[in-house]
Design a protein around this motif. Structure first.
Motif, PDB file in Angstrom:
ATOM      1  N   ALA A  84       8.293   4.837   1.850  1.00  0.00           N
ATOM      2  CA  ALA A  84       9.140   5.992   2.110  1.00  0.00           C
ATOM      3  C   ALA A  84       9.607   6.459   0.810  1.00  0.00           C
ATOM      4  O   ALA A  84       9.657   7.864   0.677  1.00  0.00           O
ATOM      5  N   LEU A  85       9.924   5.618  -0.333  1.00  0.00           N
ATOM      6  CA  LEU A  85      10.400   6.021  -1.331  1.00  0.00           C
ATOM      7  C   LEU A  85       9.504   6.931  -2.227  1.00  0.00           C
ATOM      8  O   LEU A  85       9.544   7.950  -2.863  1.00  0.00           O
ATOM      9  N   VAL A  86       8.195   6.346  -1.975  1.00  0.00           N
ATOM     10  CA  VAL A  86       6.857   6.828  -2.526  1.00  0.00           C
ATOM     11  C   VAL A  86       6.856   8.344  -1.907  1.00  0.00           C
ATOM     12  O   VAL A  86       6.577   9.417  -2.843  1.00  0.00           O
ATOM     13  N   ALA A  87       6.869   8.512  -0.606  1.00  0.00           N
ATOM     14  CA  ALA A  87       6.726   9.901   0.093  1.00  0.00           C
ATOM     15  C   ALA A  87       7.978  10.776  -0.596  1.00  0.00           C
ATOM     16  O   ALA A  87       7.635  11.789  -0.787  1.00  0.00           O
ATOM     17  N   LEU A  88       8.940  10.240  -0.717  1.00  0.00           N
ATOM     18  CA  LEU A  88      10.367  11.028  -1.134  1.00  0.00           C
ATOM     19  C   LEU A  88       9.933  11.656  -2.667  1.00  0.00           C
ATOM     20  O   LEU A  88      10.101  12.929  -2.845  1.00  0.00           O
ATOM     21  N   ALA A  89       9.293  10.717  -3.499  1.00  0.00           N
ATOM     22  CA  ALA A  89       9.009  11.231  -4.538  1.00  0.00           C
ATOM     23  C   ALA A  89       7.848  12.353  -4.881  1.00  0.00           C
ATOM     24  O   ALA A  89       7.764  13.385  -5.377  1.00  0.00           O
ATOM     25  N   ALA A  90       6.888  11.842  -3.850  1.00  0.00           N
ATOM     26  CA  ALA A  90       5.596  12.882  -3.546  1.00  0.00           C
ATOM     27  C   ALA A  90       6.187  14.269  -3.214  1.00  0.00           C
ATOM     28  O   ALA A  90       5.711  15.160  -3.454  1.00  0.00           O
ATOM     29  N   ALA A  91       7.473  14.159  -2.400  1.00  0.00           N
ATOM     30  CA  ALA A  91       7.760  15.445  -2.091  1.00  0.00           C
ATOM     31  C   ALA A  91       8.729  16.019  -2.971  1.00  0.00           C
ATOM     32  O   ALA A  91       9.413  17.202  -2.692  1.00  0.00           O
ATOM     33  N   PRO A 150       0.616  -1.187  -0.057  1.00  0.00           N
ATOM     34  CA  PRO A 150      -0.055  -0.130  -0.122  1.00  0.00           C
ATOM     35  C   PRO A 150       0.806   1.234  -0.041  1.00  0.00           C
ATOM     36  O   PRO A 150       1.724   1.435   0.795  1.00  0.00           O
ATOM     37  N   ILE A 151       0.448   2.142  -0.884  1.00  0.00           N
ATOM     38  CA  ILE A 151       1.376   3.648  -1.125  1.00  0.00           C
ATOM     39  C   ILE A 151       0.655   4.786  -0.956  1.00  0.00           C
ATOM     40  O   ILE A 151       1.243   5.672  -0.931  1.00  0.00           O
ATOM     41  N   GLY A 152      -0.698   4.745  -0.390  1.00  0.00           N
ATOM     42  CA  GLY A 152      -1.289   6.098  -0.071  1.00  0.00           C
ATOM     43  C   GLY A 152      -1.752   6.601  -1.392  1.00  0.00           C
ATOM     44  O   GLY A 152      -1.435   6.138  -2.476  1.00  0.00           O
ATOM     45  N   ASP A 203      14.624  -4.658   2.409  1.00  0.00           N
ATOM     46  CA  ASP A 203      13.255  -5.145   2.678  1.00  0.00           C
ATOM     47  C   ASP A 203      12.432  -4.203   1.859  1.00  0.00           C
ATOM     48  O   ASP A 203      11.806  -3.077   2.366  1.00  0.00           O
ATOM     49  N   VAL A 204      12.158  -4.544   0.508  1.00  0.00           N
ATOM     50  CA  VAL A 204      11.453  -3.518  -0.381  1.00  0.00           C
ATOM     51  C   VAL A 204      10.260  -3.128   0.380  1.00  0.00           C
ATOM     52  O   VAL A 204       9.902  -2.082  -0.011  1.00  0.00           O
ATOM     53  N   ALA A 205       9.274  -4.341   0.729  1.00  0.00           N
ATOM     54  CA  ALA A 205       8.012  -3.798   1.027  1.00  0.00           C
ATOM     55  C   ALA A 205       8.153  -2.729   2.227  1.00  0.00           C
ATOM     56  O   ALA A 205       7.195  -1.874   2.249  1.00  0.00           O
ATOM     57  N   ALA A 206       9.010  -2.637   2.920  1.00  0.00           N
ATOM     58  CA  ALA A 206       8.968  -1.657   3.938  1.00  0.00           C
ATOM     59  C   ALA A 206       9.785  -0.430   3.374  1.00  0.00           C
ATOM     60  O   ALA A 206       9.354   0.536   4.142  1.00  0.00           O
TER      61      ALA A 206
END
Ligand code: CND
Ligand code: ZN
Length: 383
Positions: free
Chosen positions: A327-334, A160-162, A320-323
């Motif tokens: 956070a990577l999605v959040a960095l991209a969104a930011a 899940p990525i929000g 641990d990719v799922a973990a």
């Protein structure tokens, strides 16, 4: 949950070297620990092309390719608790079991059962959900197969990525971004101020450059044979660029006579892997991300080992990719990782073979295939 198979349009590779053809297939419903996802968009990665060219070994087809993508959960099996219908997810192509030697050792990206099933072209229970209307079984690729309108993936393969990042961009996080940024953070552990050489700046290599910038590396020298990739590398934080040619080794030595702290190979060729090794300082590390065709060997000067250099591979970001995905999605969104700028083409599923051709010829950066423009937040474009 629907108990019947659904019809989907999907891009099928029939045989080694054959073009991808869009067909109507039947997709069986998810089993108790699986998830049915409506695919919004998928990235076309060189690993898809490697498999299509037979570089990853024989016996992998007929198969639906695609391992980098994002979508929306439509149904989940009864033992799935982490996602519900309507949730936006990115795919993780190593659905780790949590119990094997590698998982217990904290290396879930090297999960052994997941690797075995990937090689067999099945989901985790050893069977496929994909078949032709005439009953011919079709294989999965890396337990994802997202070059399709829908796919069934193991629960651990749907992360899940929000809602913060449009799905046409989130599609790239589950391979290119995790692999590139993870290689810098987890395999090389690049520290602030260290010098980095990135050899190969395609869809994955550009994310290595971004990762190096996020790690506050000092000099970041990007190498590619395509000047367009070098311009993209500069925009992501490369401090210098070098057009690859016969004298790349000498040119890199001239730039940094003492050698680099880190070199990354993100192409998949023995000669450029050797280049990554040759440009290191004593005790430097070459991190190999590129995948060479089966059978390719790499040779080193044995005497170099006295300088305590390290050569290591990095698979799937060594983490641990799922973990790490959210956070990577959040960095991209930011805006810390620019994804829109590495996408050179946005196409529909019917244009997928052209995208494979571009990768084969080394043209363009990432192609994103949009299966559902409403979900993806982006329409396919001409060209
Ligand atoms: P892509 O084809 O987009 O990029 C390759 C880049 O290398 C292009 O920019 C080319 O111009 C450049 N190039 C090719 N040959 C040379 C050369 N001789 N000298 C200099 N530059 C050159 O591929 P990608 O970024 O999608 O994937 C790169 C590799 O990474 C590929 O082997 C892929 O299979 C692999 C990979 C590894 C992993 C992992 O987990 N380790 C995950 N996904 C992909
Ligand atoms: Zn990939």
């Amino acid at each position: 949950m629907s108990a019947r198979a659904v019809e989907i349009r999907a891009a099928v590779l029939e045989d080694k070297g054959a073009p991808l053809r869009v067909e109507t297939l039947l997709l069986d419903p998810p089993r108790h620990d699986e998830v049915l996802v409506r695919v919004a968009a998928a990235g076309v990665c060189h690993s898809d092309l490697h498999l299509a060219q037979g570089h990853l070994g024989d016996g992998r087809w007929p198969v639906v390719l695609g391992h980098e993508g994002a979508g929306v959960v439509e149904a989940a099996g009864e033992s799935v608790t982490h996602v519900r219908p309507g949730d936006r997810v990115a795919f993780c192509f190593v659905p780790s079991c949590g119990e094997c030697r590698m998982c217990v050792a904290g290396r879930p990206h090297l999960c052994e059962p997941a690797a075995d099933r990937s090689l067999a072209g099945t989901l985790m229970d050893g069977t496929s959900r994909l078949r032709r209307p005439d009953g011919t079984p079709i294989k999965h690729f890396l337990t994802v197969s997202c070059f399709a309108e829908r796919c069934v993936v193991p629960a651990a393969g749907a992360v899940p990525i929000g809602d913060d990042l449009p799905l046409w961009q989130a599609a790239l996080v589950g391979c290119g971004v995790v692999t590139g940024v993870g290689a810098v953070r987890n395999a090389a552990r690049v520290a602030e101020g260290e010098s980095v050489c990135v050899i190969g700046c395609g869809g994955v290599g550009l994310q290595v450059v971004s990762g190096a910038r996020l790690a506050r590396a000092g000099r970041i020298v990007a190498v590619d044979r395509d000047p367009a990739k070098l311009a993209l590398a500069r925009a992501r934080g490369a401090t210098e660029v070098l057009e690859a040619g016969r004298d790349a080794r000498a040119a890199l030595r001239e730039r940094l006579p003492g050698g680099f702290d880190h070199a990354f190979e993100v192409i998949g060729r023995a000669d450029t892997m050797r280049l990554a090794w040759d440009v290191l300082r004593p005790a430097g590390q070459a991190t190999i991300v590129g995948i060479a065709p089966a059978g390719v060997e790499l040779s080193l000067r044995a005497l170099d080992l006295l300088s305590e250099k390290t050569l290591r591979g990095s698979y799937y970001g060594s983490a641990d990719v799922a973990a790490e995905l959210p956070a990577l999605v959040a960095l991209a969104a930011a805006g810390e990782i620019d994804l829109a700028g590495v996408v050179s083409h946005v196409v529909g599923l019917d244009e997928i073979e052209e995208a494979m051709g571009r990768l084969r010829r080394g043209e363009g950066a990432r192609t994103v295939v949009v299966m559902d423009s409403d979900l993806a937040g982006r329409e396919p474009q001409d060209g």
